[in-house]
Design an enzyme around this catalytic site. Structure first.
Site, PDB file in Angstrom:
ATOM      1  N   LYS A  13       0.900  -1.253  -0.001  1.00  0.00           N
ATOM      2  CA  LYS A  13       0.000   0.034   0.011  1.00  0.00           C
ATOM      3  C   LYS A  13       0.946   1.311   0.109  1.00  0.00           C
ATOM      4  CE  LYS A  13      -3.771   0.710   0.774  1.00  0.00           C
ATOM      5  NZ  LYS A  13      -4.610   0.926   2.100  1.00  0.00           N
ATOM      6  N   HIS A  14       0.576   2.196  -0.986  1.00  0.00           N
ATOM      7  CA  HIS A  14       1.499   3.117  -1.168  1.00  0.00           C
ATOM      8  C   HIS A  14       3.146   2.998  -0.881  1.00  0.00           C
ATOM      9  CE1 HIS A  14      -2.193   5.833  -1.482  1.00  0.00           C
ATOM     10  NE2 HIS A  14      -2.880   5.154  -0.355  1.00  0.00           N
ATOM     11  N   HIS A  44      13.908   5.304  -0.575  1.00  0.00           N
ATOM     12  CA  HIS A  44      13.009   6.404  -0.848  1.00  0.00           C
ATOM     13  C   HIS A  44      12.719   6.590  -2.389  1.00  0.00           C
ATOM     14  CE1 HIS A  44      13.472   8.122   3.155  1.00  0.00           C
ATOM     15  NE2 HIS A  44      14.889   7.698   3.191  1.00  0.00           N
ATOM     16  N   ASN A  67      12.227   6.222   7.648  1.00  0.00           N
ATOM     17  CA  ASN A  67      12.927   5.154   8.338  1.00  0.00           C
ATOM     18  C   ASN A  67      11.827   4.011   8.657  1.00  0.00           C
ATOM     19  OD1 ASN A  67      15.303   6.620   9.207  1.00  0.00           O
ATOM     20  ND2 ASN A  67      14.023   7.858  10.658  1.00  0.00           N
TER      21      ASN A  67
END
Length: 393
Positions: free
Chosen positions: A66-67, A393, A232
């Site tokens: 999810k996302h 990221h 994180n």
């Protein structure tokens, strides 16, 4: 196919949108539906995760995304009766295959966060797995192949619009990757670190230096999961599956608390009071998830007060008291914990211990490593310094 136009990007106002290859053809095929920008981000990140889990463990693997972060990840170990019940697969009349077990674990560990997920499977999606997927609210699935029966089942989902992506398992991306932010192009080497390398578990600074084969497997699962989780991040794993993932927090202790709370919820769902909640017939699966989450949490009165409980239960359940919750959580043991970077303080270990953590793998390198080690020694926790950071990221 070299490129694929998309309806829009992350949001409807972000047009035009497409995915494309600068060289060669796209290594995927859309078998059904019309995946969007975020669908592809989830699909391609989750595929990498399950592919690495399979390579590292030799077991079929599944992930629920999810996302652009995993809500669940697991390998295909058999389910006991308790897990079958809390994952809502105790009512099926067919045998679960290894890849179906992996999916049930990945989807069931954190059902609240997996609602509306994108699924990744390391192996061919078979009929059993497709039947499980069909029962859940989900946006799509990516796998190296689909049996004809599985594909027909999935094509019926969401009124025929369910997204089904077939990816070439032999595809290898360029070793250098790029992305743009604010019109500026970033370039870096792909993170190709092997996380099943025995060298990662050679530096053990704690008094307890024993990692069982199962503990090492679970730590590897946690590290591979973290490799594809927005940083994180911290990941709790038990018995071949992630049971608590804390993603995208600015503070390490908040990651550990968030993931630990999810691990506690996973364990509390196995409490006899929760497993015997007298739900009314016909309660939808999502409503049952929400009700259980409230019953376990600090807002249980929302489903236990007069006028509320009648909506969900045939009779008013006894509350699960704070004392009962604390005592039950204390029974959880042999949990493995991975972190995508070093723990800066021993408070992370204190929190992890409360959720049954006995094994830890983290990068090491904090100026307070000595405090972290001392805290592990206080509880007999075995901890390895991997010397590998896994920011994503």
């Amino acid at each position: 196919m070299k490129e694929l136009s998309l309806k829009y990007g992350c949001n409807p106002n972000q047009k035009p949108s497409r995915i494309f290859m600068e060289e060669g053809e796209l290594p995927l095929e859309i078998l059904n539906g019309r995946p969007g920008y975020i669908n592809f981000l989830d699909a391609l990140n989750s595929w990498q995760l399950v592919k690495e889990l399979k390579a590292a463990t030799g077991l079929p693997a599944a992930a629920s995304f999810k996302h652009v972060s995993p809500a669940g990840a697991a390998v295909g170990l058999p389910l006991n009766d308790t897990l079958r019940k809390i994952y809502f697969v105790d009512d099926i009349d067919f045998e679960l295959t290894p890849i179906a077990n992996a999916y049930a674990r990945a989807r069931g560990a954190d059902r609240m966060c997996s609602y509306g997920d994108f699924v990744a499977l390391s192996d061919t999606c078979d009929k059993a797995t497709a039947l499980l997927i069909k029962r859940e609210v989900s946006d799509g699935v990516i796998a190296p192949d689909f049996t004809s029966e599985a594909l027909e089942i999935l094509k019926e989902k969401r009124k025929g619009t369910y997204n089904v992506i077939k990816i070439d398992p032999e595809y290898r991306p360029c070793p250098v990757e790029r992305k743009q932010v604010f019109g500026i192009t970033f370039e870096q080497g792909r993170n190709e670190v092997r996380l099943d390398d025995d060298a990662l578990f050679e530096d053990i600074p704690t008094q307890n230096k024993t990692f069982t084969p199962e503990a090492k497997r679970d730590l590897i699962i946690s590290l591979i999961t973290l490799k594809y989780t927005q940083s994180n991040s911290v990941c709790y794993v038990k018995d071949g599956q992630a049971i608590g993932i804390g993603a995208g927090q600015q503070s390490r202790i908040h990651c550990t608390r968030l993931a630990g709370n999810k691990a506690d919820t996973w364990w509390l769902r196995q409490n006899p009071k929760v497993m015997t909640l007298p739900f009314k017939p016909g309660i939808r699966r999502a409503d049952r998830d929400n009700t259980i989450d409230l019953y376990i949490g600090d807002e249980s009165e929302d489903v236990l007060r007069e006028g509320a409980w009648q909506q969900f239960f045939t009779e008013k359940p006894e509350p699960l008291t704070p004392e009962e919750k604390k005592a039950w959580i204390a029974r959880n043991t042999n949990v493995a914990l991975g972190s995508d970077a070093f723990f800066p303080f021993g408070d992370n270990i204190e929190r992890a211990h409360k959720s049954g953590v006995k094994y830890i793998a983290q990068a090491g390198g904090s100026i307070r490593d000595d405090h972290v080690i001392d805290t592990c020694d206080k509880y007999g926790i075995a901890m390895a310094f991997t010397h590998v950071r896994l920011f994503h990221h």
